[in-house]
Structures are given as structure tokens and as C-alpha cells.
Scaffold this motif. Structure first.
Motif, PDB file in Angstrom:
ATOM      1  N   THR A  16       8.884   1.935  10.429  1.00 31.97           N
ATOM      2  CA  THR A  16       7.350   2.255  10.313  1.00 31.97           C
ATOM      3  C   THR A  16       6.778   1.201  10.984  1.00 31.97           C
ATOM      4  O   THR A  16       5.636   1.735  11.687  1.00 31.97           O
ATOM      5  CB  THR A  16       7.007   2.366   8.791  1.00 31.97           C
ATOM      6  OG1 THR A  16       7.687   0.857   8.262  1.00 31.97           O
ATOM      7  CG2 THR A  16       8.000   3.321   8.123  1.00 31.97           C
ATOM      8  N   LEU A  17       7.250   0.283  11.077  1.00 36.03           N
ATOM      9  CA  LEU A  17       6.319  -0.978  12.132  1.00 36.03           C
ATOM     10  C   LEU A  17       6.427  -0.063  13.609  1.00 36.03           C
ATOM     11  O   LEU A  17       5.290  -0.108  14.330  1.00 36.03           O
ATOM     12  CB  LEU A  17       7.273  -2.078  12.162  1.00 36.03           C
ATOM     13  CG  LEU A  17       6.275  -3.148  12.973  1.00 36.03           C
ATOM     14  CD1 LEU A  17       5.096  -3.321  12.797  1.00 36.03           C
ATOM     15  CD2 LEU A  17       7.193  -4.246  13.006  1.00 36.03           C
TER      16      LEU A  17
ATOM     17  N   ALA B  31      -3.470   1.760  12.622  1.00 35.42           N
ATOM     18  CA  ALA B  31      -2.337   2.629  12.535  1.00 35.42           C
ATOM     19  C   ALA B  31      -1.829   2.619  11.405  1.00 35.42           C
ATOM     20  O   ALA B  31      -1.471   1.362  10.762  1.00 35.42           O
ATOM     21  CB  ALA B  31      -1.630   2.756  13.557  1.00 35.42           C
ATOM     22  N   ILE B  32      -1.456   3.724  10.675  1.00 32.24           N
ATOM     23  CA  ILE B  32      -0.705   3.815   9.331  1.00 32.24           C
ATOM     24  C   ILE B  32       0.649   4.601   9.276  1.00 32.24           C
ATOM     25  O   ILE B  32       0.477   5.763   9.886  1.00 32.24           O
ATOM     26  CB  ILE B  32      -1.288   4.223   8.056  1.00 32.24           C
ATOM     27  CG1 ILE B  32      -2.756   3.562   8.119  1.00 32.24           C
ATOM     28  CG2 ILE B  32      -0.568   4.271   6.924  1.00 32.24           C
ATOM     29  CD1 ILE B  32      -3.765   4.058   6.926  1.00 32.24           C
ATOM     30  N   ALA B  33       1.782   3.946   9.058  1.00 33.16           N
ATOM     31  CA  ALA B  33       2.941   4.899   9.256  1.00 33.16           C
ATOM     32  C   ALA B  33       3.601   4.796   7.884  1.00 33.16           C
ATOM     33  O   ALA B  33       3.676   3.802   7.219  1.00 33.16           O
ATOM     34  CB  ALA B  33       3.944   4.228  10.383  1.00 33.16           C
TER      35      ALA B  33
ATOM     36  N   VAL C 202       5.363   1.813   3.548  1.00 36.28           N
ATOM     37  CA  VAL C 202       4.242   2.054   4.037  1.00 36.28           C
ATOM     38  C   VAL C 202       3.784   0.865   5.029  1.00 36.28           C
ATOM     39  O   VAL C 202       3.571  -0.217   4.258  1.00 36.28           O
ATOM     40  CB  VAL C 202       3.047   2.349   3.271  1.00 36.28           C
ATOM     41  CG1 VAL C 202       1.655   2.529   4.065  1.00 36.28           C
ATOM     42  CG2 VAL C 202       3.302   3.681   2.279  1.00 36.28           C
ATOM     43  N   THR C 203       3.428   1.097   6.334  1.00 40.84           N
ATOM     44  CA  THR C 203       3.235   0.060   7.190  1.00 40.84           C
ATOM     45  C   THR C 203       1.755   0.039   7.615  1.00 40.84           C
ATOM     46  O   THR C 203       1.482   1.167   8.350  1.00 40.84           O
ATOM     47  CB  THR C 203       4.103  -0.248   8.223  1.00 40.84           C
ATOM     48  OG1 THR C 203       5.388  -0.458   7.916  1.00 40.84           O
ATOM     49  CG2 THR C 203       3.640  -1.343   9.193  1.00 40.84           C
TER      50      THR C 203
ATOM     51  N   ARG D 212       1.096  -5.118   7.788  1.00 49.04           N
ATOM     52  CA  ARG D 212       1.168  -5.225   6.287  1.00 49.04           C
ATOM     53  C   ARG D 212       1.962  -4.331   5.662  1.00 49.04           C
ATOM     54  O   ARG D 212       1.812  -3.000   5.980  1.00 49.04           O
ATOM     55  CB  ARG D 212      -0.478  -4.977   5.669  1.00 49.04           C
ATOM     56  CG  ARG D 212      -1.218  -6.189   5.841  1.00 49.04           C
ATOM     57  CD  ARG D 212      -1.788  -6.021   7.066  1.00 49.04           C
ATOM     58  NE  ARG D 212      -3.047  -7.149   7.001  1.00 49.04           N
ATOM     59  CZ  ARG D 212      -3.785  -7.308   8.053  1.00 49.04           C
ATOM     60  NH1 ARG D 212      -3.117  -6.946   9.494  1.00 49.04           N
ATOM     61  NH2 ARG D 212      -4.411  -8.221   8.359  1.00 49.04           N
ATOM     62  N   VAL D 213       3.097  -4.388   5.061  1.00 53.28           N
ATOM     63  CA  VAL D 213       4.132  -3.598   4.508  1.00 53.28           C
ATOM     64  C   VAL D 213       4.281  -3.528   3.178  1.00 53.28           C
ATOM     65  O   VAL D 213       4.425  -4.752   2.637  1.00 53.28           O
ATOM     66  CB  VAL D 213       5.682  -3.889   5.313  1.00 53.28           C
ATOM     67  CG1 VAL D 213       6.575  -3.027   4.908  1.00 53.28           C
ATOM     68  CG2 VAL D 213       5.430  -4.071   6.829  1.00 53.28           C
ATOM     69  N   ASN D 214       4.209  -2.339   2.501  1.00 51.36           N
ATOM     70  CA  ASN D 214       4.449  -2.103   0.968  1.00 51.36           C
ATOM     71  C   ASN D 214       5.810  -1.273   0.915  1.00 51.36           C
ATOM     72  O   ASN D 214       5.723  -0.205   1.598  1.00 51.36           O
ATOM     73  CB  ASN D 214       3.165  -1.273   0.649  1.00 51.36           C
ATOM     74  CG  ASN D 214       3.334  -1.277  -1.076  1.00 51.36           C
ATOM     75  OD1 ASN D 214       4.362  -1.756  -1.541  1.00 51.36           O
ATOM     76  ND2 ASN D 214       2.721  -0.451  -1.424  1.00 51.36           N
TER      77      ASN D 214
END
Length: 78
Positions: A6-7, A22-24, A45-46, A55-57
Motif C-alpha cells: 500500500t505504501l 494519495a490513499i491506498a 490503509v496508507t 500514515r498507516v492504519n
């Protein structure tokens, strides 16, 4: 790993679109998983902003009930 992918996707999106943010997202809802040792749904979700600091969840649900996991991921994504 899903964190790495995702990153990489967020970086590629930000660069290819020429945007600041950007969001992945990635993960698996179940009940079938690859690799086979996974037993619960998860979502990653990054978010990558102009500072380049991701920011990673990561959210694990604790079960493999696909429909329930999809609702959880939707609700937490909003």
C-alpha cells in the motif's frame, strides 16, 4: 506485506498523478486467505501527504466472516 504494497501504491499514485496526497488500501476479508496461515480479516490503509511521511492504519477483525468484515472496513474507513 500489505503495508509495503500500500505504501508503494500511494507513492506511485502521488508521483504519477502529480498530487500532494494519495490513499491506498489493501487487505483480505475472508474466509479464504493467501497465505493460508491467515485466520482473520484485515485491512491496511496508507495515507501519504506532502511531507512524505506515511500514515498507516492496520485493522484486524478477529474472525473470517467476509460480509461482517466488509461492513467493519467500510465503517472504519468513513
Amino acid at each position: 506485506s500489505k503495508k509495503d504494497s500500500t505504501l508503494a501504491a500511494a507513492v506511485a499514485l502521488r508521483e504519477s498523478l502529480g498530487v500532494d496526497w494519495a490513499i491506498a488500501e489493501g487487505g483480505a476479508a475472508g474466509p479464504t486467505f493467501t497465505p493460508n496461515d491467515l485466520t482473520e480479516g484485515f485491512s491496511v490503509v496508507t495515507v501519504l501527504g506532502p511531507d512524505g511521511e506515511p500514515r498507516v492504519n492496520v485493522r484486524y477483525t478477529g474472525h473470517n466472516e467476509r460480509e461482517e468484515n466488509m461492513w467493519v472496513f467500510r465503517d472504519e474507513g468513513l
